[in-house]
Design an enzyme around this catalytic site. Structure first.
Site, PDB file in Angstrom:
ATOM      1  N   PHE A 247       0.895  -1.168   0.000  1.00 21.76           N
ATOM      2  CA  PHE A 247       0.000   0.000   0.000  1.00 21.76           C
ATOM      3  C   PHE A 247       0.926   1.209   0.000  1.00 21.76           C
ATOM      4  O   PHE A 247       1.040   1.932   0.969  1.00 21.76           O
ATOM      5  CB  PHE A 247      -0.911  -0.011   1.231  1.00 21.76           C
ATOM      6  CG  PHE A 247      -1.832  -1.199   1.290  1.00 21.76           C
ATOM      7  CD1 PHE A 247      -3.154  -1.101   0.858  1.00 21.76           C
ATOM      8  CD2 PHE A 247      -1.379  -2.429   1.768  1.00 21.76           C
ATOM      9  CE1 PHE A 247      -4.005  -2.195   0.902  1.00 21.76           C
ATOM     10  CE2 PHE A 247      -2.222  -3.525   1.817  1.00 21.76           C
ATOM     11  CZ  PHE A 247      -3.539  -3.420   1.382  1.00 21.76           C
ATOM     12  N   ASP A 268      -0.311   0.155  -5.359  1.00 19.31           N
ATOM     13  CA  ASP A 268      -1.383   0.938  -4.747  1.00 19.31           C
ATOM     14  C   ASP A 268      -2.578   0.947  -5.678  1.00 19.31           C
ATOM     15  O   ASP A 268      -2.427   0.793  -6.894  1.00 19.31           O
ATOM     16  CB  ASP A 268      -0.925   2.381  -4.467  1.00 19.31           C
ATOM     17  CG  ASP A 268      -1.742   3.030  -3.359  1.00 19.31           C
ATOM     18  OD1 ASP A 268      -1.268   3.085  -2.215  1.00 19.31           O
ATOM     19  OD2 ASP A 268      -2.881   3.470  -3.645  1.00 19.31           O
ATOM     20  N   ASN A 299      -5.528  -3.685  -6.893  1.00 18.25           N
ATOM     21  CA  ASN A 299      -6.081  -3.966  -5.573  1.00 18.25           C
ATOM     22  C   ASN A 299      -5.159  -4.994  -4.900  1.00 18.25           C
ATOM     23  O   ASN A 299      -4.940  -6.078  -5.435  1.00 18.25           O
ATOM     24  CB  ASN A 299      -7.487  -4.536  -5.753  1.00 18.25           C
ATOM     25  CG  ASN A 299      -8.158  -4.798  -4.419  1.00 18.25           C
ATOM     26  OD1 ASN A 299      -7.511  -5.144  -3.425  1.00 18.25           O
ATOM     27  ND2 ASN A 299      -9.465  -4.625  -4.402  1.00 18.25           N
ATOM     28  N   ALA A 300      -4.642  -4.648  -3.734  1.00 19.36           N
ATOM     29  CA  ALA A 300      -3.641  -5.507  -3.086  1.00 19.36           C
ATOM     30  C   ALA A 300      -4.197  -6.899  -2.787  1.00 19.36           C
ATOM     31  O   ALA A 300      -3.474  -7.891  -2.904  1.00 19.36           O
ATOM     32  CB  ALA A 300      -3.162  -4.851  -1.796  1.00 19.36           C
ATOM     33  N   ASP A 320       0.926  -1.947   4.641  1.00 20.88           N
ATOM     34  CA  ASP A 320       0.522  -0.757   5.402  1.00 20.88           C
ATOM     35  C   ASP A 320      -0.826  -0.264   4.883  1.00 20.88           C
ATOM     36  O   ASP A 320      -0.927   0.800   4.269  1.00 20.88           O
ATOM     37  CB  ASP A 320       1.605   0.336   5.263  1.00 20.88           C
ATOM     38  CG  ASP A 320       1.269   1.578   6.081  1.00 20.88           C
ATOM     39  OD1 ASP A 320       0.472   1.474   7.030  1.00 20.88           O
ATOM     40  OD2 ASP A 320       1.807   2.662   5.755  1.00 20.88           O
ATOM     41  N   CYS A 360      -3.032   0.995  11.331  1.00 20.83           N
ATOM     42  CA  CYS A 360      -3.208   2.330  11.919  1.00 20.83           C
ATOM     43  C   CYS A 360      -4.604   2.472  12.513  1.00 20.83           C
ATOM     44  O   CYS A 360      -5.056   3.574  12.784  1.00 20.83           O
ATOM     45  CB  CYS A 360      -2.925   3.413  10.888  1.00 20.83           C
ATOM     46  SG  CYS A 360      -3.930   3.269   9.417  1.00 20.83           S
TER      47      CYS A 360
HETATM   48  N1  SAH Z   1       2.496   3.129   3.201  1.00 19.68           N
HETATM   49  C1  SAH Z   1       2.076   4.463   2.863  1.00 19.68           C
HETATM   50  C2  SAH Z   1       0.737   4.851   3.428  1.00 19.68           C
HETATM   51  C3  SAH Z   1      -0.386   3.956   3.006  1.00 19.68           C
HETATM   52  S1  SAH Z   1      -1.939   4.730   3.109  1.00 19.68           S
HETATM   53  C4  SAH Z   1       3.148   5.438   3.353  1.00 19.68           C
HETATM   54  O1  SAH Z   1       3.969   5.067   4.178  1.00 19.68           O
HETATM   55  O2  SAH Z   1       3.122   6.590   2.921  1.00 19.68           O
HETATM   56  C5  SAH Z   1      -2.950   3.533   2.422  1.00 19.68           C
HETATM   57  C6  SAH Z   1      -2.865   3.420   0.908  1.00 19.68           C
HETATM   58  O3  SAH Z   1      -3.592   2.254   0.559  1.00 19.68           O
HETATM   59  C7  SAH Z   1      -3.473   4.557   0.116  1.00 19.68           C
HETATM   60  O4  SAH Z   1      -2.513   5.073  -0.756  1.00 19.68           O
HETATM   61  C8  SAH Z   1      -4.616   3.899  -0.686  1.00 19.68           C
HETATM   62  O5  SAH Z   1      -4.724   4.389  -2.014  1.00 19.68           O
HETATM   63  C9  SAH Z   1      -4.183   2.459  -0.711  1.00 19.68           C
HETATM   64  N2  SAH Z   1      -5.235   1.441  -0.833  1.00 19.68           N
HETATM   65  C10 SAH Z   1      -6.444   1.394  -0.244  1.00 19.68           C
HETATM   66  N3  SAH Z   1      -7.068   0.236  -0.527  1.00 19.68           N
HETATM   67  C11 SAH Z   1      -6.241  -0.472  -1.327  1.00 19.68           C
HETATM   68  C12 SAH Z   1      -6.310  -1.755  -1.945  1.00 19.68           C
HETATM   69  N4  SAH Z   1      -7.367  -2.534  -1.783  1.00 19.68           N
HETATM   70  N5  SAH Z   1      -5.252  -2.168  -2.670  1.00 19.68           N
HETATM   71  C13 SAH Z   1      -4.161  -1.391  -2.817  1.00 19.68           C
HETATM   72  N6  SAH Z   1      -4.045  -0.171  -2.264  1.00 19.68           N
HETATM   73  C14 SAH Z   1      -5.064   0.291  -1.531  1.00 19.68           C
END
Ligand code: SAH
Length: 416
Positions: A247, A268, A299-300, A320, A360
């Site tokens: 993420f 992401d 999508n992760a 994350d 978080c």
């Molecule tokens: N690791 C990052 C913060 C992550 S915030 C840092 O340190 O800056 C969470 C992120 O997850 C966001 O960018 C959002 O776009 C992404 N996200 C939300 N759902 C998701 C999914 N299902 N698959 C991939 N990314 C996702």
């Protein structure tokens, strides 16, 4: 010793100092236990009190137990600022001192960063106020009525300018919170600039020796995830080989891993976030000796499943995700989501591989999170060795009696 009349006079004066809010025994116990909040359901009565004003909190025997900021709209009706009696004109003086104290704390704990959280609301005894620093810029957020008056805003801006000499101060508005708190509508704006002219909302800053851009007019939270700063450095200490940052947002972990890993992929769901991640990579080209990062928009949950099925293997995986549990009721479901992700990641780790896994969500406790990880480990038949149990960076201080101040978990494990 004050005379009887002096004492009587003082107590009358104290009584009339501020409007009063009388709380239930449960509300009083909470304040006495060191938590600053009293919920509306624990308010017995109030005198005539303006939204956002400084109030004296009384227990059921009319004994003053705290001075607080009152909200007429939020479920959190009272946010204590002191156990002592304080008149509203003294509050501004105390507020200035607390800002100076918050800055001094950061000077003590901060290492290697031009970006950090300067003020973290309740954790700095300034409930409802968040200020982040990105290079020469400050970004300010007001989350409660008590911090929204003109006097308070002027005192905050004046003290920040005196303490930190910024080039500009921007306000980032949380529209939902302003609605909930019934504060007047505002838009993101430049609140102050050194040259008294329109400053560009864009700047950049160094963090752990890497450069990141900051755009005061865009981005989640106040622009970047400052709470992960120390965890980025920790992740880089453990990482190696082939790495996947699931993420990645604007590349926080991925960029740090790219200094020590042979190959890094950042994933992401948001394309705009990945575009900024790529720009951040460009800013650090020299540091990386031209090692590219592969950015994947996906999508992760789906990608991890596909990659696991395809037999992709990694030495390092970072998870994350955004807060899955925004309420207490959602925490069971959130744990299910965390487990699914962690299980998939574990299946892709090479022997000796490292997983850096974060949550978080305040509503998922550290022990819940570790239990979830243990259960994923059992299901994946991958014993895990705990390397580090971490939280948010020290510029996001934690108050022991205010559990809400401790929200970030970052666990680093090795798949044995
Ligand atoms: N690791 C990052 C913060 C992550 S915030 C840092 O340190 O800056 C969470 C992120 O997850 C966001 O960018 C959002 O776009 C992404 N996200 C939300 N759902 C998701 C999914 N299902 N698959 C991939 N990314 C996702």
């Amino acid at each position: 010793m004050p005379s009887e009349t002096q004492r009587a006079h003082r107590s009358v004066k104290n009584k009339n100092l501020n409007p009063t809010v009388t709380v239930t025994p449960r509300g009083a116990a909470r304040l006495r236990g060191g938590h600053p909040w009293v919920y509306r359901s624990d308010i017995r009565s109030t005198t005539d009190v303006e939204p956002g004003s400084v109030v004296t909190v009384l227990d059921q025997r009319s004994k003053p137990i705290a001075t607080a900021l009152y909200s007429s709209a939020s479920q959190i009706a009272v946010r204590a600022i002191s156990p002592e009696p304080i008149a509203s004109r003294e509050w501004i003086t105390l507020l200035r001192k607390r800002i100076a104290d918050a800055v001094a704390l950061r000077r003590r704990v901060l290492q290697d960063s031009e970006a950090y959280r300067v003020i973290f609301s309740e954790a700095d005894f300034l409930p409802g106020l968040i200020v982040d620093k990105y290079g020469d810029y400050l970004s300010l957020q007001v989350l409660a009525q008590g911090m929204d008056s003109r006097d308070v805003r002027n005192a905050v801006i004046g003290t920040l300018v005196a303490e930190l000499a910024p080039t500009a101060i921007f306000e980032r508005v949380d529209t939902r919170i302003r609605e909930l708190e019934q504060m007047e509508t505002r838009a993101d704006s430049l609140l102050w600039s050194r040259d008294d002219k329109e400053a560009s909302p864009k700047t950049s800053f160094l963090m752990n020796g890497l450069r990141f851009q900051f755009d005061a007019a865009a981005g989640q939270k106040t622009g970047a995830f400052l709470d992960q700063r120390e965890n980025y450095a920790a992740a880089a200490r453990h990482a190696s080989g082939r790495a996947l940052d699931c993420f990645t947002y604007q590349g926080g972990f991925a960029l740090h891993l790219n200094r020590v890993c042979e190959q890094v992929t950042g994933l992401d769901i948001s394309r705009p976030a990945l575009e900024i991640a790529e720009e951040n990579w460009t800013l650090n080209k020299g540091v990386f000796a031209s090692r590219e990062i592969e950015w994947i928009e996906a999508n992760a949950f789906d990608l991890l499943r596909d990659y696991a099925d395809r037999g992709e293997r990694y030495d390092t995986v970072v998870l994350d995700p955004p807060a899955f549990a925004k309420t207490k009721a959602a925490s069971d479901k959130a744990l299910g989501g965390y487990k699914e992700l962690n299980l998939r990641a574990l299946k892709m780790l090479k022997p000796g591989g490292k997983l850096i896994t974060c949550s978080c969500s305040f509503h998922v406790s550290e022990s819940d999170f570790l239990e979830m990880l243990g259960s994923a480990s059992a299901d994946a038949h991958r014993p895990l060795r705990l390397l580090e149990k971490r939280g948010q960076s020290q510029d996001h201080p934690v108050l022991l009696n205010v559990p809400e101040t401790h929200y970030l978990k970052c666990v680093i494990v090795e798949a044995v």
